[in-house]
Write a protein that holds these residues in place. Structure first.
Motif, short mmCIF file in Angstrom:
data_model
loop_
_atom_site.label_atom_id
_atom_site.label_comp_id
_atom_site.label_asym_id
_atom_site.label_seq_id
_atom_site.Cartn_x
_atom_site.Cartn_y
_atom_site.Cartn_z
N GLY A 67 3.25 46.99 30.28
CA GLY A 67 3.64 45.32 29.67
C GLY A 67 4.48 45.50 28.43
O GLY A 67 5.25 44.87 28.65
N ILE A 68 5.12 46.93 28.34
CA ILE A 68 5.93 47.15 27.47
C ILE A 68 7.48 46.55 27.57
O ILE A 68 7.92 46.60 28.70
CB ILE A 68 6.00 48.52 26.58
N THR A 69 7.85 46.02 27.33
CA THR A 69 9.56 45.34 27.40
C THR A 69 10.47 46.57 26.94
O THR A 69 11.00 46.53 25.86
CB THR A 69 9.54 44.25 26.51
N GLU A 70 11.51 46.39 27.82
CA GLU A 70 12.56 46.94 27.55
C GLU A 70 14.01 47.01 26.98
O GLU A 70 14.14 45.57 27.02
CB GLU A 70 13.11 48.27 29.33
N ALA A 71 13.89 47.63 26.17
CA ALA A 71 15.33 47.07 25.26
C ALA A 71 16.24 46.83 25.76
O ALA A 71 17.10 47.47 26.95
CB ALA A 71 15.11 48.27 23.93
N PRO A 72 16.85 46.01 26.20
CA PRO A 72 17.75 44.78 26.88
C PRO A 72 19.61 45.75 26.12
O PRO A 72 20.57 46.50 27.42
CB PRO A 72 18.27 43.59 26.01
N SER A 73 19.97 46.06 25.18
CA SER A 73 20.83 46.38 23.94
C SER A 73 20.77 47.57 23.44
O SER A 73 20.84 47.60 22.37
CB SER A 73 22.18 46.23 24.28
N PRO A 74 19.56 48.87 23.83
CA PRO A 74 19.60 49.74 22.60
C PRO A 74 20.81 50.24 21.43
O PRO A 74 22.01 50.96 23.15
CB PRO A 74 18.48 50.69 23.34
N LYS A 75 20.66 51.20 20.77
CA LYS A 75 21.49 51.98 20.69
C LYS A 75 21.61 53.26 20.86
O LYS A 75 23.16 53.75 20.93
CB LYS A 75 21.25 51.55 18.48
N PHE A 76 20.59 53.68 21.38
CA PHE A 76 20.81 54.98 21.89
C PHE A 76 20.15 54.53 23.25
O PHE A 76 19.17 54.50 23.73
CB PHE A 76 19.54 56.14 21.34
N PRO A 77 20.88 54.59 24.55
CA PRO A 77 20.58 54.21 25.98
C PRO A 77 19.69 54.99 26.36
O PRO A 77 19.82 56.00 26.13
CB PRO A 77 21.27 53.52 26.55
N VAL A 78 18.90 55.14 27.52
CA VAL A 78 18.35 56.54 28.38
C VAL A 78 19.91 57.23 28.86
O VAL A 78 20.84 57.13 29.69
CB VAL A 78 17.50 55.48 29.97
N GLY A 79 19.13 59.03 28.62
CA GLY A 79 20.10 59.26 28.90
C GLY A 79 21.10 59.73 27.95
O GLY A 79 20.85 61.27 27.98
N THR A 80 20.94 59.00 26.25
CA THR A 80 21.72 59.65 25.67
C THR A 80 20.95 60.60 24.68
O THR A 80 20.01 60.99 24.88
CB THR A 80 21.26 58.47 24.60
N GLU A 81 22.27 61.80 24.45
CA GLU A 81 21.96 63.27 24.17
C GLU A 81 21.79 63.06 22.64
O GLU A 81 22.35 62.22 21.89
CB GLU A 81 22.55 64.28 24.13
N VAL A 82 20.59 63.19 22.08
CA VAL A 82 20.15 62.61 20.09
C VAL A 82 19.61 64.46 19.68
O VAL A 82 19.52 65.14 20.43
CB VAL A 82 19.44 61.22 20.70
N THR A 83 19.80 63.52 18.17
CA THR A 83 18.99 64.70 17.60
C THR A 83 17.94 63.62 16.99
O THR A 83 18.31 62.39 16.17
CB THR A 83 20.25 65.84 16.73
N LEU A 84 16.48 64.50 16.32
CA LEU A 84 15.77 63.59 16.10
C LEU A 84 15.66 64.48 14.73
O LEU A 84 15.79 65.16 14.08
CB LEU A 84 14.23 64.36 17.09
N THR A 85 15.29 63.16 13.89
CA THR A 85 14.91 63.58 12.24
C THR A 85 13.79 63.25 11.92
O THR A 85 13.25 63.66 10.81
CB THR A 85 16.03 62.60 11.61
N ALA A 86 12.99 63.44 12.48
CA ALA A 86 11.12 63.08 12.49
C ALA A 86 10.60 64.45 12.64
O ALA A 86 11.21 64.72 13.01
CB ALA A 86 10.19 62.46 14.00
N ASP A 87 9.65 64.67 11.67
CA ASP A 87 9.74 66.12 11.63
C ASP A 87 7.05 65.39 12.06
O ASP A 87 6.81 66.02 11.42
CB ASP A 87 8.94 66.00 10.50
N HIS A 88 7.11 64.55 12.64
CA HIS A 88 5.53 64.69 13.72
C HIS A 88 5.45 65.71 13.60
O HIS A 88 4.22 65.77 13.73
CB HIS A 88 5.87 63.31 14.47
#
Length: 198
Positions: A67-88
């Motif tokens: 039931g979750i909705t995919e973001a139509p135009s996310p800032k970081f699309p699927v496949g984008t290489e990123v760096t995490l700043t979260a510390d979970h």
């Protein structure tokens, strides 16, 4: 008797296979997410420090909730290489990651007591609207008491929780490696906890 013994051994093997990673806090001030992703448990060092070593966090977070909705135009699309700043989790901050999913929903930090017993978990980040029982479509107010349907850690599904805070930022599933472990479909990090890899 033989059949009972075989069943007992089989159940023990299957149960052992599910234990993938311990979860413990670093400073005892609250559980923001899934700190302590090592394969060994860390005992509590003081009476004020919470020990969540009995909680298991799967290496593969599985598919996005129904039931979750995919973001139509996310800032970081699927496949984008990123760096995490979260510390979970220990080893998460600064880790290189790949976007595995981007979604439009409300995302919550929650406090709850695991159904398996143990100390309360404070400010767990994150669960999404679709992982809260009978949440409906409207954003839930801080302080709302809810029942969790998320399965991020042992003792979370079915737990009673309180909403601490929320955001409507785009929320992401990510694949990343930290401390020699590969996490796939890790749930969740929000847009402000991500930056483009350099």
């Amino acid at each position: 008797m033989r059949k009972h013994l075989i069943t007992t051994i089989t159940a023990g093997i299957l149960g052992g296979a599910l234990v993938l990673a311990g979860c413990s806090t670093e400073d005892g001030q609250g559980h923001q997410g899934h700190e302590g992703g090592s394969l060994t448990s860390a005992p509590a060092s003081s009476e004020n420090e919470m020990d969540h070593s009995s909680m298991e966090h799967p290496m593969d977070g599985g598919p996005a909730p129904e039931g979750i909705t995919e973001a139509p135009s996310p800032k970081f699309p699927v496949g984008t290489e990123v760096t995490l700043t979260a510390d979970h989790m220990e080893g998460m901050e600064g880790a290189k990651a790949t976007i595995a999913g981007a979604f439009d929903t409300y995302t919550y930090a929650v406090s709850y007591t695991p159904t398996t017993g143990g100390d309360p978990v404070n400010d767990h980040k994150w669960v999404v609207q679709e992982e809260i029982k009978d949440a409906g479509d409207e954003r839930l107010a801080d302080g709302t008491e809810v029942t969790l349907e998320a399965e991020h850690m042992e003792g979370m599904e079915g737990a009673k929780a309180t909403i601490d805070s929320s955001t409507d930022e785009t929320v992401y599933m990510v694949n990343y490696e930290a401390d020699g472990m590969t996490m796939t479909n890790h749930k969740w990090v929000v847009e402000s906890e991500i930056q483009l890899a350099t």
